[in-house]
Scaffold this active site. Structure first.
Site, PDB file in Angstrom:
ATOM      1  N   GLU A 127     -18.416  33.857   4.481  1.00  0.00           N
ATOM      2  CA  GLU A 127     -18.942  34.281   5.784  1.00  0.00           C
ATOM      3  C   GLU A 127     -19.946  33.257   6.295  1.00  0.00           C
ATOM      4  O   GLU A 127     -20.404  32.388   5.542  1.00  0.00           O
ATOM      5  CB  GLU A 127     -19.590  35.655   5.655  1.00  0.00           C
ATOM      6  CG  GLU A 127     -18.616  36.743   5.217  1.00  0.00           C
ATOM      7  CD  GLU A 127     -19.239  38.134   5.223  1.00  0.00           C
ATOM      8  OE1 GLU A 127     -20.440  38.256   5.574  1.00  0.00           O
ATOM      9  OE2 GLU A 127     -18.522  39.086   4.889  1.00  0.00           O
ATOM     10  N   PRO A 128     -20.315  33.329   7.575  1.00  0.00           N
ATOM     11  CA  PRO A 128     -21.297  32.381   8.106  1.00  0.00           C
ATOM     12  C   PRO A 128     -22.605  32.362   7.326  1.00  0.00           C
ATOM     13  O   PRO A 128     -23.239  31.315   7.187  1.00  0.00           O
ATOM     14  CB  PRO A 128     -21.510  32.882   9.540  1.00  0.00           C
ATOM     15  CG  PRO A 128     -20.231  33.547   9.904  1.00  0.00           C
ATOM     16  CD  PRO A 128     -19.761  34.199   8.634  1.00  0.00           C
ATOM     17  N   ARG A 269      -2.982  -8.709  -0.529  1.00  0.00           N
ATOM     18  CA  ARG A 269      -4.034  -9.325   0.280  1.00  0.00           C
ATOM     19  C   ARG A 269      -4.540 -10.610  -0.389  1.00  0.00           C
ATOM     20  O   ARG A 269      -4.940 -10.592  -1.562  1.00  0.00           O
ATOM     21  CB  ARG A 269      -5.192  -8.329   0.459  1.00  0.00           C
ATOM     22  CG  ARG A 269      -6.404  -8.868   1.187  1.00  0.00           C
ATOM     23  CD  ARG A 269      -6.123  -9.159   2.640  1.00  0.00           C
ATOM     24  NE  ARG A 269      -7.372  -9.395   3.364  1.00  0.00           N
ATOM     25  CZ  ARG A 269      -7.413  -9.848   4.605  1.00  0.00           C
ATOM     26  NH1 ARG A 269      -6.280 -10.103   5.270  1.00  0.00           N
ATOM     27  NH2 ARG A 269      -8.569 -10.040   5.223  1.00  0.00           N
ATOM     28  N   GLN A 337     -13.012   0.424  -0.187  1.00  0.00           N
ATOM     29  CA  GLN A 337     -13.740  -0.824  -0.365  1.00  0.00           C
ATOM     30  C   GLN A 337     -12.778  -1.975  -0.657  1.00  0.00           C
ATOM     31  O   GLN A 337     -12.962  -3.101  -0.152  1.00  0.00           O
ATOM     32  CB  GLN A 337     -14.748  -0.678  -1.502  1.00  0.00           C
ATOM     33  CG  GLN A 337     -15.721  -1.839  -1.644  1.00  0.00           C
ATOM     34  CD  GLN A 337     -16.767  -1.871  -0.531  1.00  0.00           C
ATOM     35  OE1 GLN A 337     -16.933  -0.897   0.201  1.00  0.00           O
ATOM     36  NE2 GLN A 337     -17.458  -2.991  -0.398  1.00  0.00           N
ATOM     37  N   GLY A 340     -11.406  -3.318   2.399  1.00  0.00           N
ATOM     38  CA  GLY A 340     -12.352  -3.998   3.280  1.00  0.00           C
ATOM     39  C   GLY A 340     -12.359  -3.388   4.672  1.00  0.00           C
ATOM     40  O   GLY A 340     -12.254  -2.168   4.841  1.00  0.00           O
ATOM     41  N   GLY A 341     -12.457  -4.236   5.682  1.00  0.00           N
ATOM     42  CA  GLY A 341     -12.515  -3.767   7.055  1.00  0.00           C
ATOM     43  C   GLY A 341     -11.290  -2.969   7.461  1.00  0.00           C
ATOM     44  O   GLY A 341     -11.388  -2.008   8.242  1.00  0.00           O
ATOM     45  N   GLU A 364     -13.941  26.306  -2.607  1.00  0.00           N
ATOM     46  CA  GLU A 364     -13.747  27.140  -3.802  1.00  0.00           C
ATOM     47  C   GLU A 364     -14.845  26.923  -4.839  1.00  0.00           C
ATOM     48  O   GLU A 364     -14.587  26.852  -6.051  1.00  0.00           O
ATOM     49  CB  GLU A 364     -12.355  26.913  -4.400  1.00  0.00           C
ATOM     50  CG  GLU A 364     -11.250  27.349  -3.447  1.00  0.00           C
ATOM     51  CD  GLU A 364      -9.986  27.777  -4.152  1.00  0.00           C
ATOM     52  OE1 GLU A 364     -10.063  28.310  -5.272  1.00  0.00           O
ATOM     53  OE2 GLU A 364      -8.921  27.590  -3.567  1.00  0.00           O
ATOM     54  N   SER A 367     -19.713  21.648  -6.198  1.00  0.00           N
ATOM     55  CA  SER A 367     -19.960  21.022  -7.503  1.00  0.00           C
ATOM     56  C   SER A 367     -21.163  21.651  -8.186  1.00  0.00           C
ATOM     57  O   SER A 367     -21.184  21.820  -9.418  1.00  0.00           O
ATOM     58  CB  SER A 367     -20.184  19.511  -7.318  1.00  0.00           C
ATOM     59  OG  SER A 367     -18.987  18.858  -6.964  1.00  0.00           O
TER      60      SER A 367
END
Length: 381
Positions: A127-128, A269, A337, A340-341, A364, A367
């Site tokens: 619930e909220p 790459r 990572q 990269g870009g 659910e 952590s």
């Protein structure tokens, strides 16, 4: 890596990998960008038996176990986290609650429709004002003769607007302690006063339907009560245990999918005249992800195996969910990572996997909640 899968499990895994590559891979990016629930794939999921994985054959399901359930969710997540979440929540929560605690009449009414894809299942607990403190709910169900009248609001409900039915948890005894005065009810789509009042825009899992639900004097018969009166939250804890195995599997799938992308990209790459895979910095990121994801997969398999053996698995499910969700986020972050870009653009799916993976640390049971559960098991042993 899955070390203890038997031949039947491996065949299932391969068939599902091929299925999702064909049915989901060409569309996952578009579904995410449109933030649209992919109704068109539901009949195909039903044909593959993925909407009734744990439903017995007598109710139209596949009659498989928790291990197969985890394999299906993982394979879907390698391609599309949103689709994996649909499979996980439909099978594990709404459908799972009726399978575990519903009456024979309820099973015969709802399970065949769930397995066929006619009705998707939703499950309304959060619930909220009550997230991790789920038993602190404000939604109520008051008895009126042979009926109950439900009032309240539920938040973050998967399949909230597309589900044919929803299992709703509501407080039925205000004088009882928080965990002992809650009851479950199944409410069908279209019931007066029951509506999806708000669709939520999310960071990830964008093509999974997530809504706020409102209940305004929703009247249901006592025949729609699922399980015993005031026993709903105790039942809910058991549903969440198995659900955490599916979220662990979802996280593992997202992580492996991102690792596969990063490995391919690293080979292709070139920088400074050679593939970036030749650089030790890249190799170590790939190695760390592969090691952590294999460990997460093994924890998930252990929990699934225990569940299928009918042995206690609450602690093991929390361990799997905790470790797999955090390992997946790290693996997806490393994969981005490596790209990269380009990884930061939507041209590559790795950014979607990272966005999707974060939910696994929250949904659910966060952590932090998993660590509390694990510690309680250790301290109360």
């Amino acid at each position: 890596m899955h070390f203890d899968l038997d031949e039947q499990h491996k065949i299932l895994q391969q068939s599902l990998r091929e299925f999702f590559a064909k049915e989901a891979l060409p569309h996952a990016r578009r579904w995410d960008e449109e933030e649209r629930f992919p109704h068109e794939i539901i009949p195909r999921l039903a044909e593959m038996g993925l909407l009734g994985i744990r439903i017995p054959e007598e109710y139209g399901g596949s009659g498989m176990g928790t291990m197969e359930y985890a394999i299906a969710v993982e394979e879907a997540a390698r391609i599309d986290g949103s689709l994996a979440l649909t499979i996980a929540s439909h099978n594990g929560l709404g459908t799972g609650h009726i399978l575990a605690f519903g009456s024979e009449e309820q099973r015969r009414k709802y399970l065949p429709r769930a397995a066929s894809g006619e009705w998707l299942a939703a499950w309304a607990l959060t619930e909220p004002g009550s997230g991790s403190d789920a038993s602190g709910m404000a939604t109520t169900a008051d008895r009126d003769g042979d009926h109950w009248v439900i009032n309240g609001t539920k938040m973050f409900i998967t399949q909230g607007s597309v589900g044919g039915f929803c299992v709703v948890l509501a407080r039925t005894d205000r004088s009882a302690s928080k965990q002992k005065g809650i009851t479950a009810f199944v409410v069908e789509h279209g019931t007066p006063g029951f509506q999806a009042s708000k669709h939520l825009e999310k960071l990830g899992m964008r093509s999974s339907d997530t809504c706020e639900l409102t209940f305004e004097n929703v009247r249901v018969s006592d025949a729609q009560r699922v399980g015993e009166v005031n026993h709903g939250f105790i039942d809910t804890l058991k549903i969440l245990d198995r659900g955490r195995i599916s979220i662990a599997a979802l996280a593992v799938g997202l992580g492996y999918g991102a690792l596969d992308m990063a490995t391919r990209y690293a080979r292709d790459r070139k920088q400074f005249g050679k593939p970036i895979a030749d650089f030790q910095a890249i190799q170590w990121m790939l190695a760390d992800s592969a090691t952590e994801l294999d460990a997460a997969a093994l924890l998930t398999q252990r929990a699934a195996w225990l569940a299928d053996q009918g042995r206690p698995y609450s602690k093991e499910a929390s361990m799997a969910k905790l470790y797999a969700s955090e390992a997946a986020t790290r693996a997806c972050n490393r994969a981005l990572q490596v790209h990269g870009g380009y990884g930061y653009t939507r041209e590559f799916a790795v950014e979607r996997h990272l966005r999707d993976a974060k939910l696994c640390e929250i949904g659910e049971g966060t952590s932090e909640v998993q660590r509390i559960i694990i510690a309680r098991h250790l301290l109360n042993a």
